[in-house]
Scaffold this motif. Structure first.
Motif, PDB file in Angstrom:
ATOM      1  N   THR A  98      -3.548   1.381   5.563  1.00  0.00           N
ATOM      2  CA  THR A  98      -2.346   1.128   4.763  1.00  0.00           C
ATOM      3  C   THR A  98      -1.075   1.449   5.538  1.00  0.00           C
ATOM      4  OG1 THR A  98      -1.352   1.466   2.578  1.00  0.00           O
ATOM      5  CG2 THR A  98      -2.154   3.413   3.690  1.00  0.00           C
ATOM      6  N   ARG A 103       1.242  -1.003   2.105  1.00  0.00           N
ATOM      7  CA  ARG A 103       0.669  -0.385   0.915  1.00  0.00           C
ATOM      8  C   ARG A 103       0.136  -1.423  -0.080  1.00  0.00           C
ATOM      9  NH1 ARG A 103       2.020   3.439   4.461  1.00  0.00           N
ATOM     10  NH2 ARG A 103       3.907   4.636   4.009  1.00  0.00           N
ATOM     11  N   THR A 147      -2.858   5.187  -1.033  1.00  0.00           N
ATOM     12  CA  THR A 147      -1.921   4.079  -1.181  1.00  0.00           C
ATOM     13  C   THR A 147      -0.941   4.305  -2.328  1.00  0.00           C
ATOM     14  OG1 THR A 147      -3.710   2.625  -0.413  1.00  0.00           O
ATOM     15  CG2 THR A 147      -1.759   1.569  -1.318  1.00  0.00           C
TER      16      THR A 147
END
Length: 455
Positions: A98, A103, A147
């Motif tokens: 990520t 993200r 995330t």
């Protein structure tokens, strides 16, 4: 004419600077609509994850009585660990990805993956395939936390980050409560497979997330993708300059190659923080998963008429949700380190006191403190590490810390199970969790101030 023009330009520049400063101040103190949107989406993802992680404990008694599979206790215990192993892999690998790919993409991938695995688990023809689906689903679950943690921190006002993070993370605890309630009202009539069909529902929300969830501005700025960042910033009336101000790692770095995000965790300036964060996560998750697995059995062995494990699950998770909100506000006011250390210490003491025979009122109070000090405090710990590291390695830092912590999550249930099989004094089981709480309380104090000097 030139003088007047110069005066007008100076006045305009001054007003623009003042407006910019006002906007920056607004972002630091107030909560905007985009913050609520991002936190709401992340809260839903954590609700889904909380449901997913609590579901196995809710269905386990019924699953072991399922005649088509005839699971032994050893098989059931092994299957329960598969999702945790998957989460370890997911937290480390997906958490790192990520910080490379962004993200939003990784969140959608993770949510989709574990939703599909929930559906396949509902249709599993054998315990072997069921265990495989739980393992793969665990990889998706492991990617959710780093995330949503990064997104929530990055879209929250600086002065309100712990509070907004705590609000977002109540989804985890409430997901556990929701899992218990669904099991209580519907599983008896419709069977254990219904629970996993309910767990697959989040995939229906993926199109909404793709359309409305913005990518992280901190991530885009850190990756020098200013065009995309400015487009999102203009849409939501956010100052890019305020984002750049909080990217100290970018200062003086022009023309220099940036280090690998994993390598920076072990750099001279970060290694001490990394190791003590890992130690704290290890002990925190050791307590959470060990207690949720064995506390009902331990208390029955100690002679407590506590009732069903469902009541304990509700007490632990409700106290964690309420406690996390209070701890989030306290962390914003007095600092994350102090709040985390005190909370883990109180959890350790309360667990030790559970070994003593007490009234039911005291027992439930101690269990509530344990829920807040274990699950609730670990939520604030996630926020702490997310604030501590730069945007470029924020999700990586959390993902690796959670990955190492998952080792504790796996060892907790195993160790207490061994203690019970070896016929150790029951008090030892309470004390091992109390000891973990005290160690977590101390280890977080050794985390140095970060590069900003703010935390």
């Amino acid at each position: 004419m030139g003088r007047n023009s110069h005066s007008v330009d100076s006045s305009y520049s001054k007003n623009e600077t003042n407006s910019q400063q006002e906007l920056n101040n607004l972002e630091r103190k107030s909560i905007s609509g985009i913050t609520y949107l991002v936190v709401a989406i992340c809260w839903f993802c954590m609700l889904a994850e909380g449901f997913d992680l609590a579901i196995y404990g809710a269905v386990l008694p019924t699953l072991m009585e399922y005649p088509a599979w005839s699971l032994s206790a050893a098989q059931a215990g092994s299957i329960g660990s598969y999702a945790l192993i998957g989460m370890l892999i997911g937290a480390v690998c997906v958490g790192t990805l990520t910080d490379i790919f962004g993200r939003k993409k990784i969140l959608v991938f993770s949510l989709t993956l574990f939703s599909i695995m929930m559906a396949l688990s509902a249709m599993a023809p054998s315990p072997e395939m069921f265990g495989l689906y739980r393992f793969i689903g665990g990889i998706g679950c492991g990617g959710i936390i780093p995330t949503v943690s990064a997104l929530t921190i990055e879209y929250s006002p600086i002065k309100r980050r712990s509070m907004m993070y705590a609000i977002m993370y109540t989804g985890y605890a409430l997901g556990g409560v929701f899992s218990a309630l669904v099991a209580m009202f519907f599983m008896g009539e419709y069977g254990w497979r219904l629970m996993f069909w309910v767990g697959a529902v989040p995939i229906l929300v993926v199109p909404f997330i793709l359309k409305y969830l913005p990518e992280s501005l901190d991530f885009l700025v850190a990756k020098n993708r200013y065009t995309e960042a400015e487009r999102i910033a203009n849409r939501y009336n956010i100052s890019i300059e305020s984002i750049k101000e909080n990217q100290p790692s970018n200062k003086g770095q022009k023309g220099k190659s940036k280090p690998n995000t994993v390598a920076t965790l072990f750099s001279k300036q970060n290694i001490r923080a990394t190791l003590f964060f890992w130690a704290t996560f290890f002990m925190g998750l050791f307590m959470i998963y060990g207690l949720t697995t064995w506390l009902p059995k331990m208390m029955r062995e100690a002679g407590y008429p506590l009732g069903s494990s469902l009541g304990l699950l509700l007490m632990l998770n409700l106290s964690a949700a309420a406690g996390a909100l209070l701890a989030g506000v306290a962390a914003d006011r007095w600092g994350s380190k102090k709040v985390i250390s005190i909370s883990y210490f109180l959890a350790g003491i309360s667990i030790a006191l559970l070994s003593l025979k007490s009234s039911m009122l005291i027992v439930y109070s101690l269990v509530g403190i344990a829920g807040f000090g274990t699950i609730g405090t670990t939520l604030i710990l996630n926020a702490y590490i997310s604030k501590y590291f730069d945007a470029e390695n924020r999700a990586t830092a959390l993902g690796w810390a959670l990955g190492f912590g998952r080792i504790g999550a796996i060892l907790g249930p195993i160790l207490v199970g061994l203690f019970m099989s070896w016929k150790f004094d029951l008090v030892m089981n309470f004390y091992v969790f109390a000891f973990a709480g005290i160690i977590a309380s101390l280890s977080v104090l050794f985390i140095p101030k970060n590069n900003y000097g703010k935390i």
